[in-house]
Design a protein around this motif. Structure first.
Motif, mmCIF file in Angstrom:
data_model
loop_
_atom_site.group_PDB
_atom_site.id
_atom_site.type_symbol
_atom_site.label_atom_id
_atom_site.label_comp_id
_atom_site.label_asym_id
_atom_site.label_seq_id
_atom_site.Cartn_x
_atom_site.Cartn_y
_atom_site.Cartn_z
ATOM 1 N N VAL A 1 40.830 7.758 -23.761
ATOM 2 C CA VAL A 1 39.934 6.605 -23.880
ATOM 3 C C VAL A 1 38.532 7.016 -23.445
ATOM 4 N N PHE A 2 37.542 6.686 -24.289
ATOM 5 C CA PHE A 2 36.148 6.881 -23.909
ATOM 6 C C PHE A 2 35.592 5.499 -23.595
ATOM 7 N N PRO A 3 35.549 5.136 -22.312
ATOM 8 C CA PRO A 3 35.249 3.741 -21.973
ATOM 9 C C PRO A 3 33.798 3.366 -22.217
ATOM 10 N N ALA A 4 33.599 2.092 -22.520
ATOM 11 C CA ALA A 4 32.278 1.594 -22.890
ATOM 12 C C ALA A 4 32.134 0.144 -22.450
ATOM 13 N N VAL A 5 30.906 -0.336 -22.473
ATOM 14 C CA VAL A 5 30.643 -1.773 -22.395
ATOM 15 C C VAL A 5 29.942 -2.128 -23.702
ATOM 16 N N LEU A 6 30.386 -3.213 -24.337
ATOM 17 C CA LEU A 6 29.933 -3.477 -25.706
ATOM 18 C C LEU A 6 29.423 -4.904 -25.887
ATOM 19 N N PRO A 7 28.164 -5.146 -25.528
ATOM 20 C CA PRO A 7 27.595 -6.455 -25.866
ATOM 21 C C PRO A 7 27.430 -6.568 -27.381
ATOM 22 N N HIS A 8 27.679 -7.739 -27.945
ATOM 23 C CA HIS A 8 27.724 -7.878 -29.404
ATOM 24 C C HIS A 8 26.399 -7.566 -30.076
ATOM 25 N N GLY A 9 25.323 -8.157 -29.585
ATOM 26 C CA GLY A 9 24.026 -7.897 -30.194
ATOM 27 C C GLY A 9 22.935 -8.683 -29.488
ATOM 28 N N ALA A 10 21.694 -8.341 -29.800
ATOM 29 C CA ALA A 10 20.569 -9.005 -29.144
ATOM 30 C C ALA A 10 20.451 -10.460 -29.572
ATOM 31 N N TYR A 11 21.070 -10.826 -30.679
ATOM 32 C CA TYR A 11 20.975 -12.221 -31.151
ATOM 33 C C TYR A 11 22.091 -13.089 -30.606
ATOM 34 N N LEU B 1 30.116 -15.751 -18.269
ATOM 35 C CA LEU B 1 29.548 -14.457 -17.890
ATOM 36 C C LEU B 1 30.404 -13.774 -16.825
ATOM 37 N N LYS B 2 30.819 -14.571 -15.855
ATOM 38 C CA LYS B 2 31.625 -14.009 -14.770
ATOM 39 C C LYS B 2 32.917 -13.391 -15.331
ATOM 40 N N GLY B 3 33.505 -14.102 -16.274
ATOM 41 C CA GLY B 3 34.730 -13.601 -16.901
ATOM 42 C C GLY B 3 34.482 -12.320 -17.680
ATOM 43 N N ARG B 4 33.346 -12.275 -18.404
ATOM 44 C CA ARG B 4 33.021 -11.059 -19.164
ATOM 45 C C ARG B 4 32.857 -9.865 -18.221
ATOM 46 N N ILE B 5 32.142 -10.111 -17.114
ATOM 47 C CA ILE B 5 31.910 -9.023 -16.150
ATOM 48 C C ILE B 5 33.245 -8.544 -15.577
ATOM 49 N N ALA B 6 34.087 -9.504 -15.217
ATOM 50 C CA ALA B 6 35.384 -9.137 -14.634
ATOM 51 C C ALA B 6 36.221 -8.344 -15.623
ATOM 52 N N ALA B 7 36.193 -8.765 -16.898
ATOM 53 C CA ALA B 7 36.981 -8.063 -17.924
ATOM 54 C C ALA B 7 36.465 -6.642 -18.117
ATOM 55 N N ALA B 8 35.139 -6.511 -18.131
ATOM 56 C CA ALA B 8 34.554 -5.173 -18.307
ATOM 57 C C ALA B 8 34.947 -4.262 -17.141
ATOM 58 N N GLU B 9 34.882 -4.806 -15.952
ATOM 59 C CA GLU B 9 35.245 -3.994 -14.776
ATOM 60 C C GLU B 9 36.727 -3.632 -14.797
ATOM 61 N N ARG B 10 37.545 -4.605 -15.196
ATOM 62 C CA ARG B 10 38.984 -4.351 -15.265
ATOM 63 C C ARG B 10 39.307 -3.201 -16.221
ATOM 64 N N PHE B 11 38.555 -3.169 -17.331
ATOM 65 C CA PHE B 11 38.790 -2.102 -18.300
ATOM 66 C C PHE B 11 38.596 -0.724 -17.651
ATOM 67 N N PHE B 12 37.532 -0.605 -16.849
ATOM 68 C CA PHE B 12 37.297 0.687 -16.180
ATOM 69 C C PHE B 12 38.391 1.004 -15.173
ATOM 70 N N GLU B 13 38.832 -0.026 -14.459
ATOM 71 C CA GLU B 13 39.927 0.214 -13.501
ATOM 72 C C GLU B 13 41.150 0.767 -14.216
ATOM 73 N N GLU B 14 41.430 0.152 -15.375
ATOM 74 C CA GLU B 14 42.662 0.522 -16.062
ATOM 75 C C GLU B 14 42.546 1.846 -16.817
ATOM 76 N N PHE B 15 41.404 2.076 -17.466
ATOM 77 C CA PHE B 15 41.301 3.207 -18.403
ATOM 78 C C PHE B 15 40.183 4.199 -18.069
ATOM 79 N N GLY B 16 39.498 3.978 -16.946
ATOM 80 C CA GLY B 16 38.312 4.790 -16.632
ATOM 81 C C GLY B 16 38.594 6.282 -16.563
ATOM 82 N N ASP B 17 39.805 6.657 -16.196
ATOM 83 C CA ASP B 17 40.097 8.084 -16.020
ATOM 84 C C ASP B 17 40.965 8.667 -17.128
ATOM 85 N N ALA B 18 41.231 7.895 -18.172
ATOM 86 C CA ALA B 18 42.157 8.345 -19.211
ATOM 87 C C ALA B 18 41.517 9.399 -20.100
#
Lengths: 438, 438
Positions: free
Chosen positions: A182-192, A162-179
């Motif tokens: 790119v329309f940045p998102a967070v994408l959990p796979h599904g409720a299952y 989980l910690k790694g997923r959170i860090a990766a998601a945050e990193r994406f915004f750092e890198e591409f948040g203002d591009a």
């Protein structure tokens, strides 16, 4: 100074009034549309423009928006066939686990996004491992992309916790948040595959960045039964109960919804994405498209991945969205051509919270535009341009593609990349992919 | 002397064993296949051949059989939209009446048959006015055709009475009864437009010539209700009661059948033709394809006319035949890829009573063959050629088409006709067509 004028063409603007110009033109400056007018009124703009394109014999329309895709999965096209979603996913995940790293993910994304761009898809919402590689692929080709960190409770391809997923998601915004591309998102796979707590964590990250939250939802009956038995609520109610549904939420599939779930979705402002070919081939079923449209749910269109599809043909998706619900409901007007075309353009833009920037040809918007050859034997005569786009256009009719005014496809070929190179690399990888599930 | 060798290619033969050669070749003499073998065994044949084609990077397969079409209706593509069959037909017939004569019928047939040939359809069963004009169009292009006199109780386009219809049907046999490129037929429009006596007359003419008998049947619920109320029997029972069902009968659509009607059809040996896009768009419904296949009914595939379609895309039909019944029945294996491919090839040949001549690549059969580019970004990797043809191939992937060994499409262009001429003529006619229903 005007950078580009395209003129002498039929323009299907996809604007709020569904304006069609029979002999029109578009002027572009700094990547954005500055003017749309009859060709005759664009003569002075053309005489001062850096580039003038003659659109005779073509329709000019906005680039399509593919609102649900897994471009990297194109590596696995045709690998696993004729199984329902759940057992099929087990094999897919095995092949992904054995094949995917940063390099192969970028390769798969190049393959998938090349196919999409060649067929006139200028913006794609993509859910896949190593989303920064997807962005790099899109940038190499000159396409726009919506993606971001995925959440998936099992280790998956990257093995993150989980910690790694959170860090990766945050990193994406750092890198591409203002591009701009790119329309940045967070994408959990599904409720299952993602716990309620982790879904909420993903949504909090998205909200903190004012970004999109995208997940698979209500794709199959088995998923509905699974979530109901785990949480005592159907999928949409479960997501609603967790506070995950709002205008920046994008729910892929939404095949199995009862009336109340349609109401919940409509009230929430969340977008749904219809993926007709995937739903047919995986035997997932028929989404209640006419009912969702009537309820006012922003309903976009997607191809899903080529591993379910088995290609990324938005024109096929468009045709199916307009026809299959007629056959299914017995009503020949169940979905209108205007509704179907909106799904592939303006509703796609709205689902990405980008309706001010893409999805139609209007002054101020990005000059994401495609020229479609309308003088082909499968496509004449043309009595109505909108009908023509929905019922008679094939991906191979797309001849020229512009993203932000830059020509990224010319005469049916990519301008920024040699596709033969990608194809050769994919074929080199193919034996390893086949062996992964042998 | 060998006329043609195609080698170094993946061959999907569509023979009884579904043989696939990964590096094979075909030798052709006098319009027929003489040999199919690994490329290495064809070296001496190639060194003596008039023409050698390198099929590297392609699949070679039999030309597709479109078992239900109205090619001339391509003139009216997109003219009337989003109505159910019956009111839609009223407008279509009005436009036909105002537009069609010998010359425009040939023009429409050229348009439709060009589209078909370019997409790899080498044989088409076509039902239309002035069928001799359809034959002339097919011959101009180099395609095979199955057609013949129509029966239609109202005056229709030609204004013939019964005597005229009979004379026209007989004339067709006189002119084309012995041709290798024509599979002659008698084609009454349907049980709702042709009386029981006239249906029987049509069948007698067909039988006297050992020819095909083709009609629309059980396409819509409204048709079933109409025939039941007129004759006290559903459509298939009505046709069976009239003695019209046997191995040379071809029934287009067969959407609405009960279990007993499926049994009747299966026992009769008659062929059914599935037209998925037309059935979806006109809201006709879902043919019981899995059940018909299980019952052993020879089930072919068709595009119907471009006025319902709105194109003549057999690849779209193939993809739909393989996927839509999965979505509809909830079974991901409802129709296999092999079954779907057979519908477009061998079953089509069987429906035309021509399984000894076309439908597969086998020694002795006509050299009707197509080469499909498999190195495109929407089509790599390829793990299985059959899956690939059904789920990933688009009409624009067809690069070369041979009919009886003669190359009629080269690099995606007709070799026997300038299609731009046809397109220009169609566009000249277009305002008159639009005005006809204004």
């Amino acid at each position: 100074m005007t950078d580009l004028v395209i003129r002498n063409t039929t323009i299907v603007t996809c604007d709020g009034q569904n304006t069609v110009l029979t002999d029109g033109g578009v002027a572009v400056e700094n990547g954005r549309i500055t003017r749309i007018a009859p060709s005759s009124e664009l003569e002075s703009a053309a005489s001062n423009a850096r580039e003038v394109v003659d659109g005779t014999g073509h329709i000019l329309m906005p680039g399509l928006v593919n609102a649900h895709c897994h471009a990297g999965d194109s590596l696995f096209r045709g690998l696993v066939e004729d199984l329902p979603l759940e057992p099929w996913l087990q094999v897919v995940w095995k092949a992904q686990g054995a094949t995917l790293n940063r390099e192969t993910t970028r390769l798969g994304s190049m393959l998938g996004l090349s196919e999409l761009l060649l067929s006139g898809v200028t913006t794609t919402m993509d859910m896949f491992w190593y989303p920064d590689e997807t962005v790099h692929a899109a940038r190499t080709l000159g396409a726009r992309i919506s993606t971001g960190g995925i959440f998936f409770d099992p280790p998956g391809v990257t093995g993150d916790d989980l910690k790694g997923r959170i860090a990766a998601a945050e990193r994406f915004f750092e890198e591409f948040g203002d591009a701009e591309d790119v329309f940045p998102a967070v994408l959990p796979h599904g409720a299952y595959t993602v716990s309620p707590d982790n879904l909420k964590t993903a949504k909090q990250i998205a909200d903190r960045h004012g970004a999109l939250f995208c997940t698979h939802a209500a794709e199959t009956r088995a998923e509905q039964a699974d979530i109901s038995s785990r949480y005592g609520r159907t999928v949409i109610r479960h997501l609603d109960h967790l506070g995950l549904l709002d205008e920046r939420t994008v729910l892929a599939h939404c095949v199995h919804l009862d009336d109340e779930e349609i109401d919940i979705l409509a009230r929430s402002g969340a977008s749904a994405v219809h993926n007709p070919m995937s739903n047919l081939k995986l035997a997932s079923g028929f989404a209640r498209v006419p009912e969702m449209l009537t309820a006012g749910i922003p309903l976009a269109l997607g191809t899903d991945g080529a591993i379910s599809g088995n290609d990324l043909d938005m024109w096929m998706a468009l045709r199916l969205a307009a026809t299959m619900h007629k056959g299914y409901t017995g009503r020949a007007d169940a979905v209108s051509t205007a509704q179907a075309l909106a799904m592939a353009t303006t509703a796609g833009a709205k689902s990405l919270d980008a309706e001010e920037r893409i999805g139609s040809l209007e002054p101020g918007k990005f000059a994401d535009m495609i020229l479609i050859d309308i003088k082909r034997p499968h496509a004449v005569p043309m009595f109505d341009p909108v009908t023509h786009l929905v019922y008679s256009t094939a991906k191979s009719d797309v001849r020229h593609v512009f993203v932000g005014g830059r020509q990224v496809v010319r005469n049916g070929a990519l301008t920024q990349h040699d596709i033969a190179e990608t194809i050769a690399q994919v074929e080199q990888l193919q034996p390893k992919i086949a062996a992964s599930i042998a």
